[in-house]
Enzyme design. Structure first.
Site, PDB file in Angstrom:
ATOM      1  N   HIS A 379      31.878  67.465  22.318  1.00 23.17           N
ATOM      2  CA  HIS A 379      31.714  67.683  20.860  1.00 23.17           C
ATOM      3  C   HIS A 379      30.268  68.079  20.721  1.00 23.17           C
ATOM      4  O   HIS A 379      30.095  68.178  19.413  1.00 23.17           O
ATOM      5  CB  HIS A 379      32.214  66.370  20.381  1.00 23.17           C
ATOM      6  N   LYS A 570      28.790  65.320   4.347  1.00 27.71           N
ATOM      7  CA  LYS A 570      28.874  65.158   6.060  1.00 27.71           C
ATOM      8  C   LYS A 570      27.721  64.078   6.416  1.00 27.71           C
ATOM      9  O   LYS A 570      26.988  63.464   5.766  1.00 27.71           O
ATOM     10  CB  LYS A 570      28.494  66.355   6.799  1.00 27.71           C
ATOM     11  N   ARG A 571      27.706  63.565   7.764  1.00 28.82           N
ATOM     12  CA  ARG A 571      26.673  62.773   8.169  1.00 28.82           C
ATOM     13  C   ARG A 571      25.505  63.251   8.013  1.00 28.82           C
ATOM     14  O   ARG A 571      25.131  64.357   7.988  1.00 28.82           O
ATOM     15  CB  ARG A 571      27.026  62.296   9.690  1.00 28.82           C
ATOM     16  N   LYS A 576      21.863  69.253  10.193  1.00 32.40           N
ATOM     17  CA  LYS A 576      23.091  69.639   9.354  1.00 32.40           C
ATOM     18  C   LYS A 576      22.063  70.127   8.085  1.00 32.40           C
ATOM     19  O   LYS A 576      22.578  70.788   7.109  1.00 32.40           O
ATOM     20  CB  LYS A 576      23.840  68.416   9.203  1.00 32.40           C
ATOM     21  N   THR A 678      34.686  70.237  10.541  1.00 35.32           N
ATOM     22  CA  THR A 678      36.304  70.299  10.107  1.00 35.32           C
ATOM     23  C   THR A 678      36.182  70.148   8.596  1.00 35.32           C
ATOM     24  O   THR A 678      37.021  70.703   7.945  1.00 35.32           O
ATOM     25  CB  THR A 678      37.168  69.335  10.859  1.00 35.32           C
ATOM     26  N   LYS A 682      38.347  71.740   5.406  1.00 30.82           N
ATOM     27  CA  LYS A 682      39.272  71.049   4.474  1.00 30.82           C
ATOM     28  C   LYS A 682      38.585  71.997   3.083  1.00 30.82           C
ATOM     29  O   LYS A 682      39.579  72.136   2.155  1.00 30.82           O
ATOM     30  CB  LYS A 682      38.609  69.902   4.459  1.00 30.82           C
TER      31      LYS A 682
END
Length: 844
Positions: A379, A570-571, A576, A678, A682
């Protein structure tokens, strides 16, 4: 809210959610009242809303139980190959509404409670989120369980029943405060404790030889694993699979000498140490923390699960009679074990230990069974996320497993040496044991060597693990490596969370899309149709109005529902690049201040996510966003043209409200760092447009819908690598771009933190001196693409057309498709689209 159809009416009319029959409404009311009285021992005079939630949950569970039992009976009779999904995280969220949707009884329950004078939405909101995961990995596991049940696979999830899940996040004065997530304080109506199946798990001790020439692990400390079973219903097929979560229990026996020593109380208190193993979920995402308790959690889950798997394998009914399987040659034909990242990688040496020491198989046979049974999903490629356990810790806690790992490594390196004689550097790179500094076991290497299949979770990610992370292993065994692009369940992420859009889709293309998401492609026919565009945007506007109402009540910020809802949830992690988003926010603010009369596309920018408690930089990023928002939101010159909101305590339930209301989805990680994502799927499924880099699943999303329906910017993986080789100097961008310079100077000078001018100096230092994720290199391309986004948003017809293309191109990103790929390529099982008979029907 005016102009918004009531959820009660909307949910009743959606046929895929179940037909409302008068007799079923009467039955639900009767069952509901029975549970209020006989399960909760209350009446309507003293029952609280939470009691009514529990009564409703038990009513819905009544519809599950006979299906659950019958599914397991069916598996026992047919003896199919079983799939075991091992994951230390399951981010399940709430179960009530999802269960009603999957069983097709939501309409009946809604109407029954309406007639009883109760608001089903209020009761649903009282359910605690099962926050047994950190982020994408855990939520993926939850989607996979839904799909495996919907596809009729004989599948089981295994994990840990954490007493405390992912912490509840509070934001106070811009700072993240972690509060315990005591999600079980009122009990969990969905689980069934199974104390009769409690299993022993061993730790510590030593290893000795037996007279039969085997190795035996002795003088261990025992902890018991108690299973709690949770039902996982498929969509309208009467299949109910099981998620079995283990809870740690201390051995019940007491040494009588404690009574004589007068230390009985201490003996009782010491028992709690064992039970700490399942007390709390480690709140780290993409970061390895080599804590002893974490290692114990990993082994605890694996050891209990493998005992359960082997028990089921041995006691299966096969052929025309009941028998006990004694030969393990057929084990890989009946058992598939999927390791969700390296957290369950101890399954490899544990299965070897059982086969060698308990079942008496010779090494080569045991190894063949193990490799053919296990498969590994990677992952992440971030080095700080890869698990490397100290040899000294493993030797102490799991001495027999360390022996087995050494032997696996020895045999593996013999094969490497045979293929590449005298290549010592390759031997070092491919060893399971890392010798530089403290000796450590590389758990990713163990997982690759011990599995017959290794997969990444998006095509670009799978290519990176072949070309970089596991390149030597790929060259040695290319046949092992596969790609399985992630997916999401359309039941929760469209049917449940966006009833207005679901209804609209059903009117156009029928109801099959809920299990065959590729049918959404039919919507492309209406992408340019003005009437359909208006209908889609009307649903979007209703969802935005609902979210705006929630923001005002919970955050005290009134937002403009006509503004673009620009969302990044998101985290919080440097890769990110929430910092890049923050620089864009500041740039927009500076432009408004510079020329307040200039035309401006209004935006409401929302950022949400949790930072790992020990991750200082991530917590600083949250603080900066909050401080910037405070200045912007209170500036009268800005007005409602720009609002910034930090969404507190982002979790599954909040995501279900956010996704349907989003206009723009921010997926802006540095190319080559996000395995898949993911959340991006969505947003896409719910008709939000994506601004993003060519990273993770964004690449495949662009292929499905066409680049013209996405806002792609920034460096590619190859360009990032070239920049690394050349050398990245952030000051080049700072000196050559006035907007970057203004943003960073404002942050570092205390413009947004006047009470503490040095508050964010560490963040500007990171951006200018230590940024591994090249935010400033992508800044200019990002800002230009954001300007293009604003321009397109003004063209409502074009925006609507792109939204419809996003929805219509989402078919590939169903977790049903992902699971079909795993089933065919890795597990060697066949999905069954057949329905099992309903409980009232005769089994043929």
């Amino acid at each position: 809210m005016a102009g918004v159809q009531s959820d009660h009416d909307k949910r009743k009319q959606i046929s895929v959610r179940g037909i409302v029959a008068v007799e079923s409404v009467v039955e639900v009311k009767k069952s509901f009242n029975r549970h209020v009285h006989y399960t909760l021992v209350k009446d309507r005079n003293v029952a609280t809303p939470r009691d009514y939630y529990f009564a409703l949950a038990h009513t819905v569970k009544d519809h599950l139980v006979s299906r659950w039992i019958r599914t397991q009976q069916y598996y026992y009779e047919k003896d199919p190959k079983r799939v075991y999904y091992l994951s230390l995280e399951y981010y399940m969220g709430r179960s009530l509404q999802n269960t009603m949707v999957n069983l097709g009884i939501q309409g009946s329950c809604d109407e029954a409670l309406y007639q009883l004078g109760l608001d089903i939405e209020e009761l649903e909101s009282l359910e605690e989120d099962a926050g047994l995961g950190n982020g994408g990995l855990g939520r993926l596991a939850a989607c996979f369980l839904d799909s495996m049940a919907t596809l009729g696979l004989a599948a089981y999830g295994y994990g840990i029943r954490y007493e405390y899940g992912i912490f509840a996040q509070k934001i106070k004065n811009g700072e993240q405060i972690e509060e315990p997530d005591d999600w079980l304080r009122y009990g969990n109506p969905w689980e069934k404790a199974r104390p009769e199946f409690m299993l022993p798990v061993n730790f510590y001790g030593r290893v000795e030889d037996t007279p039969e020439g085997r190795r035996k692990w002795v003088d261990t400390q025992v902890v018991f694993a108690m299973p709690y079973d949770n039902p996982i219903p498929g969509f309208r097929n009467n299949v109910v699979n099981t998620l079995r979560l283990w809870s740690a229990k201390s051995p019940v026996d007491f040494n009588l000498k404690f009574f004589n020593d007068g230390d009985y109380i201490q003996a009782v208190l010491d028992r709690n140490q064992a039970e700490n193993i399942s007390r709390v979920l480690y709140p780290n995402d993409n970061f390895f923390e080599g804590k002893e308790l974490r290692l114990k959690q990993e082994y605890f889950m694996v050891a209990a699960t493998l005992q359960d798997i082997i028990r089921r394998f041995k006691s299966a009914k096969f052929g025309s009679r009941e028998a006990v399987r004694t030969s393990f040659k057929s084990f890989p034909d009946k058992v598939a074990i999927q390791l969700n990242d390296t957290h369950p990688s101890l399954a490899v040496p544990e299965l070897m230990r059982v086969l060698l020491d308990v079942e008496g198989l010779p090494w080569d046979e045991a190894w063949d069974v193990t490799v053919r049974t296990c498969a590994y999903t990677n992952h992440t490629v971030l080095p700080e996320a890869l698990e490397r356990w100290p040899v000294s810790m493993l030797e102490s806690i799991l001495p027999r497993h360390m022996e087995i790992i050494y032997r696996i490594n020895h045999t593996h390196l013999e094969q490497v040496a045979k293929r590449w004689p005298d290549d010592m550097d390759r031997m070092r790179r491919m060893s399971l044991i890392e010798e530089d500094g403290e000796k450590r076991v590389n758990m990713a290497h163990l997982s690759v060597v011990g599995s017959h299949a290794v997969n990444g979770v998006a095509r670009i990610h799978s290519e990176i693990i072949k070309s970089d992370l596991f390149h030597d292993f790929y060259v040695m065994n290319p046949e092992k490596f596969q790609n399985k692009t992630n997916g999401i369940t359309p039941r929760r992420w469209l049917l449940l969370c966006n009833p207005g859009l679901s209804d609209l889709i059903c009117e156009k293309i029928g109801e099959e899309w809920a299990v065959h998401l590729d049918q959404l492609a039919k919507l492309k026919t209406w992408a340019k149709d003005p009437n359909f565009q208006r209908s889609v945007m009307k649903v979007k506007q209703e969802n935005k109005l609902r979210l705006a109402e929630m923001l005002e009540s919970e955050y005290g910020v009134r937002v403009n529902p006509a503004s673009m809802f620009d969302i990044q949830v998101k985290r919080i992690h440097e890769y990110k690049r929430q910092l890049l988003n923050c620089l864009h926010i500041i740039t927009l603010y500076n432009r408004i201040k510079k020329d307040p009369s200039a035309p401006f596309t209004p935006r409401t920018i929302m950022i949400g996510g949790k930072a790992a408690p020990g991750y200082h930089t991530a917590k600083q990023i949250i603080r900066l966003i909050c401080y910037v928002g405070r200045i912007i939101n209170s500036d009268p010159v800005v007005g409602d043209r720009l609002k910034v909101i930090y969404l507190e305590n982002y979790r599954v339930t909040l995501a279900e409200k956010i996704m349907p209301a989003a206009d723009l989805s921010e997926q802006i990680s540095t190319a080559g760092t996000e395995a898949s994502g993911t959340g991006n799927m969505k947003f896409m499924l719910n008709g939000a447009l994506t601004i993003g880099t060519l990273d993770g699943a964004n690449v495949e999303m662009a292929e499905e819908m066409g680049n013209e329906n996405m806002f792609i910017f920034g460096m590619t993986v190859e360009e990032v690598e070239a920049l690394k080789k050349k050398g990245y100097n952030a000051y080049d961008y700072y000196n050559n771009n006035a907007e970057i310079r203004q943003c960073l100077d404002q942050i570092s000078s205390g413009y947004f933190s006047p009470g503490n001018p040095d508050q964010f100096k560490d963040l500007t230092d990171i951006l200018l001196k230590y940024d591994r994720f090249f935010s400033l290199a992508d800044f200019d391309a990002y800002i230009k693409m954001q300007d293009h986004v604003s321009e397109i948003y003004q063209n409502s017809s074009k925006w609507a057309e792109m939204c419809i293309y996003n929805i219509a191109s989402s078919g590939k990103f169903s977790s049903d498709r992902t699971i079909c790929d795993y089933a065919h390529d890795i597990w060697d099982v066949k999905p069954s689209w057949e329905k099992l008979p309903a409980p009232h029907e005769t089994v043929s």
